[in-house]
Design a protein around this motif. Sequence first.
Motif, PDB file in Angstrom:
ATOM      1  N   VAL A 123     -49.282  -2.494 -42.622  1.00  0.00           N
ATOM      2  CA  VAL A 123     -49.210  -3.317 -43.818  1.00  0.00           C
ATOM      3  C   VAL A 123     -48.380  -4.545 -43.495  1.00  0.00           C
ATOM      4  CG1 VAL A 123     -48.385  -3.395 -46.204  1.00  0.00           C
ATOM      5  CG2 VAL A 123     -49.292  -1.279 -45.283  1.00  0.00           C
ATOM      6  N   THR A 124     -48.855  -5.703 -43.906  1.00  0.00           N
ATOM      7  CA  THR A 124     -48.050  -6.898 -43.725  1.00  0.00           C
ATOM      8  C   THR A 124     -47.323  -7.158 -45.024  1.00  0.00           C
ATOM      9  OG1 THR A 124     -49.906  -8.291 -44.384  1.00  0.00           O
ATOM     10  CG2 THR A 124     -49.609  -7.920 -42.033  1.00  0.00           C
ATOM     11  N   GLU A 125     -46.018  -7.247 -44.940  1.00  0.00           N
ATOM     12  CA  GLU A 125     -45.189  -7.417 -46.129  1.00  0.00           C
ATOM     13  C   GLU A 125     -44.234  -8.578 -45.912  1.00  0.00           C
ATOM     14  OE1 GLU A 125     -44.929  -5.853 -49.104  1.00  0.00           O
ATOM     15  OE2 GLU A 125     -46.603  -4.527 -48.707  1.00  0.00           O
ATOM     16  N   GLU A 126     -44.575  -9.743 -46.444  1.00  0.00           N
ATOM     17  CA  GLU A 126     -43.646 -10.859 -46.364  1.00  0.00           C
ATOM     18  C   GLU A 126     -42.510 -10.687 -47.355  1.00  0.00           C
ATOM     19  OE1 GLU A 126     -47.095 -11.647 -46.655  1.00  0.00           O
ATOM     20  OE2 GLU A 126     -47.246 -11.886 -44.487  1.00  0.00           O
ATOM     21  N   SER A 127     -42.718  -9.863 -48.386  1.00  0.00           N
ATOM     22  CA  SER A 127     -41.706  -9.687 -49.418  1.00  0.00           C
ATOM     23  C   SER A 127     -40.464  -8.973 -48.902  1.00  0.00           C
ATOM     24  CB  SER A 127     -42.286  -8.920 -50.597  1.00  0.00           C
ATOM     25  OG  SER A 127     -42.647  -7.622 -50.188  1.00  0.00           O
ATOM     26  N   SER A 128     -40.532  -8.333 -47.734  1.00  0.00           N
ATOM     27  CA  SER A 128     -39.364  -7.638 -47.215  1.00  0.00           C
ATOM     28  C   SER A 128     -38.480  -8.556 -46.381  1.00  0.00           C
ATOM     29  CB  SER A 128     -39.796  -6.426 -46.385  1.00  0.00           C
ATOM     30  OG  SER A 128     -40.529  -6.846 -45.265  1.00  0.00           O
ATOM     31  N   GLU A 129     -38.872  -9.815 -46.252  1.00  0.00           N
ATOM     32  CA  GLU A 129     -38.071 -10.762 -45.491  1.00  0.00           C
ATOM     33  C   GLU A 129     -36.794 -11.104 -46.260  1.00  0.00           C
ATOM     34  OE1 GLU A 129     -38.357 -15.381 -43.920  1.00  0.00           O
ATOM     35  OE2 GLU A 129     -40.096 -14.420 -44.805  1.00  0.00           O
ATOM     36  N   ILE A 130     -35.666 -11.087 -45.565  1.00  0.00           N
ATOM     37  CA  ILE A 130     -34.383 -11.444 -46.187  1.00  0.00           C
ATOM     38  C   ILE A 130     -34.286 -12.965 -46.182  1.00  0.00           C
ATOM     39  CG2 ILE A 130     -31.872 -11.316 -45.981  1.00  0.00           C
ATOM     40  CD1 ILE A 130     -32.303  -8.564 -44.672  1.00  0.00           C
ATOM     41  N   VAL A 131     -34.180 -13.557 -47.363  1.00  0.00           N
ATOM     42  CA  VAL A 131     -34.164 -15.009 -47.472  1.00  0.00           C
ATOM     43  C   VAL A 131     -32.778 -15.554 -47.804  1.00  0.00           C
ATOM     44  CG1 VAL A 131     -36.593 -15.177 -48.094  1.00  0.00           C
ATOM     45  CG2 VAL A 131     -34.885 -14.907 -49.890  1.00  0.00           C
ATOM     46  N   ARG A 132     -31.835 -14.679 -48.143  1.00  0.00           N
ATOM     47  CA  ARG A 132     -30.494 -15.140 -48.468  1.00  0.00           C
ATOM     48  C   ARG A 132     -29.496 -14.041 -48.167  1.00  0.00           C
ATOM     49  NH1 ARG A 132     -27.983 -16.775 -54.279  1.00  0.00           N
ATOM     50  NH2 ARG A 132     -26.080 -17.654 -53.468  1.00  0.00           N
ATOM     51  N   THR A 133     -28.345 -14.426 -47.680  1.00  0.00           N
ATOM     52  CA  THR A 133     -27.282 -13.473 -47.405  1.00  0.00           C
ATOM     53  C   THR A 133     -26.044 -13.894 -48.170  1.00  0.00           C
ATOM     54  OG1 THR A 133     -28.148 -13.084 -45.189  1.00  0.00           O
ATOM     55  CG2 THR A 133     -25.873 -12.424 -45.598  1.00  0.00           C
ATOM     56  N   LYS A 134     -25.394 -12.944 -48.822  1.00  0.00           N
ATOM     57  CA  LYS A 134     -24.153 -13.209 -49.546  1.00  0.00           C
ATOM     58  C   LYS A 134     -23.041 -12.375 -48.932  1.00  0.00           C
ATOM     59  CE  LYS A 134     -25.107 -14.446 -54.303  1.00  0.00           C
ATOM     60  NZ  LYS A 134     -24.923 -14.044 -55.684  1.00  0.00           N
ATOM     61  N   HIS A 135     -21.868 -12.925 -48.891  1.00  0.00           N
ATOM     62  CA  HIS A 135     -20.681 -12.193 -48.442  1.00  0.00           C
ATOM     63  C   HIS A 135     -19.759 -12.043 -49.637  1.00  0.00           C
ATOM     64  CE1 HIS A 135     -21.790 -12.584 -44.234  1.00  0.00           C
ATOM     65  NE2 HIS A 135     -22.199 -13.794 -44.539  1.00  0.00           N
ATOM     66  N   VAL A 136     -19.354 -10.808 -49.905  1.00  0.00           N
ATOM     67  CA  VAL A 136     -18.482 -10.549 -51.042  1.00  0.00           C
ATOM     68  C   VAL A 136     -17.295  -9.717 -50.589  1.00  0.00           C
ATOM     69  CG1 VAL A 136     -20.324 -10.652 -52.773  1.00  0.00           C
ATOM     70  CG2 VAL A 136     -19.777  -8.490 -51.703  1.00  0.00           C
ATOM     71  N   ALA A 137     -16.161  -9.974 -51.234  1.00  0.00           N
ATOM     72  CA  ALA A 137     -14.965  -9.165 -51.000  1.00  0.00           C
ATOM     73  C   ALA A 137     -14.995  -8.036 -52.030  1.00  0.00           C
ATOM     74  CB  ALA A 137     -13.713 -10.008 -51.161  1.00  0.00           C
ATOM     75  N   LEU A 138     -14.896  -6.799 -51.553  1.00  0.00           N
ATOM     76  CA  LEU A 138     -14.926  -5.660 -52.464  1.00  0.00           C
ATOM     77  C   LEU A 138     -13.532  -5.419 -53.023  1.00  0.00           C
ATOM     78  CD1 LEU A 138     -17.230  -3.173 -50.511  1.00  0.00           C
ATOM     79  CD2 LEU A 138     -17.835  -4.792 -52.289  1.00  0.00           C
ATOM     80  N   LYS A 139     -13.370  -5.785 -54.270  1.00  0.00           N
ATOM     81  CA  LYS A 139     -12.097  -5.644 -54.951  1.00  0.00           C
ATOM     82  C   LYS A 139     -11.958  -4.227 -55.504  1.00  0.00           C
ATOM     83  CE  LYS A 139     -10.007  -7.142 -59.207  1.00  0.00           C
ATOM     84  NZ  LYS A 139     -10.308  -7.785 -60.462  1.00  0.00           N
ATOM     85  N   PRO A 140     -10.812  -3.579 -55.290  1.00  0.00           N
ATOM     86  CA  PRO A 140     -10.614  -2.236 -55.864  1.00  0.00           C
ATOM     87  C   PRO A 140     -10.588  -2.293 -57.394  1.00  0.00           C
ATOM     88  CG  PRO A 140      -8.973  -2.696 -54.179  1.00  0.00           C
ATOM     89  CD  PRO A 140      -9.689  -3.981 -54.440  1.00  0.00           C
ATOM     90  N   MET A 141     -11.384  -1.417 -58.025  1.00  0.00           N
ATOM     91  CA  MET A 141     -11.445  -1.347 -59.492  1.00  0.00           C
ATOM     92  C   MET A 141     -12.074  -0.020 -59.881  1.00  0.00           C
ATOM     93  SD  MET A 141     -14.642  -3.970 -60.256  1.00  0.00           S
ATOM     94  CE  MET A 141     -13.991  -5.318 -59.318  1.00  0.00           C
ATOM     95  N   ASP A 142     -12.092   0.245 -61.182  1.00  0.00           N
ATOM     96  CA  ASP A 142     -12.779   1.449 -61.648  1.00  0.00           C
ATOM     97  C   ASP A 142     -14.193   1.072 -62.089  1.00  0.00           C
ATOM     98  OD1 ASP A 142     -12.517   0.261 -64.136  1.00  0.00           O
ATOM     99  OD2 ASP A 142     -11.103   1.736 -64.913  1.00  0.00           O
ATOM    100  N   ALA A 143     -14.996   2.071 -62.399  1.00  0.00           N
ATOM    101  CA  ALA A 143     -16.400   1.841 -62.723  1.00  0.00           C
ATOM    102  C   ALA A 143     -16.566   0.994 -63.990  1.00  0.00           C
ATOM    103  CB  ALA A 143     -17.128   3.172 -62.877  1.00  0.00           C
ATOM    104  N   GLN A 144     -15.704   1.193 -64.975  1.00  0.00           N
ATOM    105  CA  GLN A 144     -15.812   0.422 -66.219  1.00  0.00           C
ATOM    106  C   GLN A 144     -15.581  -1.068 -65.976  1.00  0.00           C
ATOM    107  OE1 GLN A 144     -16.967   1.603 -69.039  1.00  0.00           O
ATOM    108  NE2 GLN A 144     -17.167   3.583 -68.031  1.00  0.00           N
ATOM    109  N   GLU A 145     -14.604  -1.389 -65.138  1.00  0.00           N
ATOM    110  CA  GLU A 145     -14.347  -2.792 -64.808  1.00  0.00           C
ATOM    111  C   GLU A 145     -15.517  -3.373 -64.023  1.00  0.00           C
ATOM    112  OE1 GLU A 145     -11.115  -5.646 -62.498  1.00  0.00           O
ATOM    113  OE2 GLU A 145     -10.643  -3.522 -62.813  1.00  0.00           O
ATOM    114  N   ALA A 146     -16.128  -2.561 -63.148  1.00  0.00           N
ATOM    115  CA  ALA A 146     -17.282  -3.020 -62.373  1.00  0.00           C
ATOM    116  C   ALA A 146     -18.456  -3.347 -63.292  1.00  0.00           C
ATOM    117  CB  ALA A 146     -17.672  -1.976 -61.334  1.00  0.00           C
ATOM    118  N   VAL A 147     -18.653  -2.534 -64.342  1.00  0.00           N
ATOM    119  CA  VAL A 147     -19.720  -2.806 -65.305  1.00  0.00           C
ATOM    120  C   VAL A 147     -19.455  -4.131 -66.011  1.00  0.00           C
ATOM    121  CG1 VAL A 147     -20.760  -2.037 -67.490  1.00  0.00           C
ATOM    122  CG2 VAL A 147     -20.395  -0.403 -65.638  1.00  0.00           C
TER     123      VAL A 147
END
Length: 185
Positions: A123-147
């Motif tokens: 199967v040829t799937e162009e949709s699986s190509e990664i077109v953007r990369t983001k870098h994020v810092a994972l800040k410690p928090m609880d699930a409610q704050e993440a929501v």
Amino acid sequence: MIKFNIRGENVEVTDAIRAYVEDKVGKLDKYFNDGHEVTAYVNLKVYSDKRAKVEVTVPAKNVTLRAEDTSQDMYSSVDLVEEKLERQIRKYKTRMNRKPRNAVPTGQAFGDEFAPLDQADEVTEESSEIVRTKHVALKPMDAQEAVLQMDMLGHDFYVFTDADTNAAHVVYRRDDGRYGLIETE
């Protein structure tokens, strides 16, 4: 060989329904090597407005295949779910076949239960190509704050570090509008 675990909610699983599901989903057997037993978990639901929902989950060694469909006709939903599962298998196997041969062998990546994929089945799937990369810092928090962070950003998911366990977790918005949490180990 595919074993079936078929369950019905608000619907009796008749012999005709069971035979149809086993016939349709059983077609996926050609993608698995002989001698490996795979179980397909099929959940059939009928809602009060006469819509039927078909969910099929096939846990394999290193990948879980899952598809669902909701329509007025249970049999057409079974057909669509089978097509979705077949596309998933072909897509995953094609992706693995395109990796360099010295990388991860297909048998290790998807378990040795998968049979080789023919060139014609790729199967040829162009949709699986990664077109953007983001870098994020994972800040410690609880699930409610993440929501809250996720909602403020307008995203459907948010990755964060749990303040208590220091493990990476993901919160996400479900189709029903509620929230889900994926905890890593």
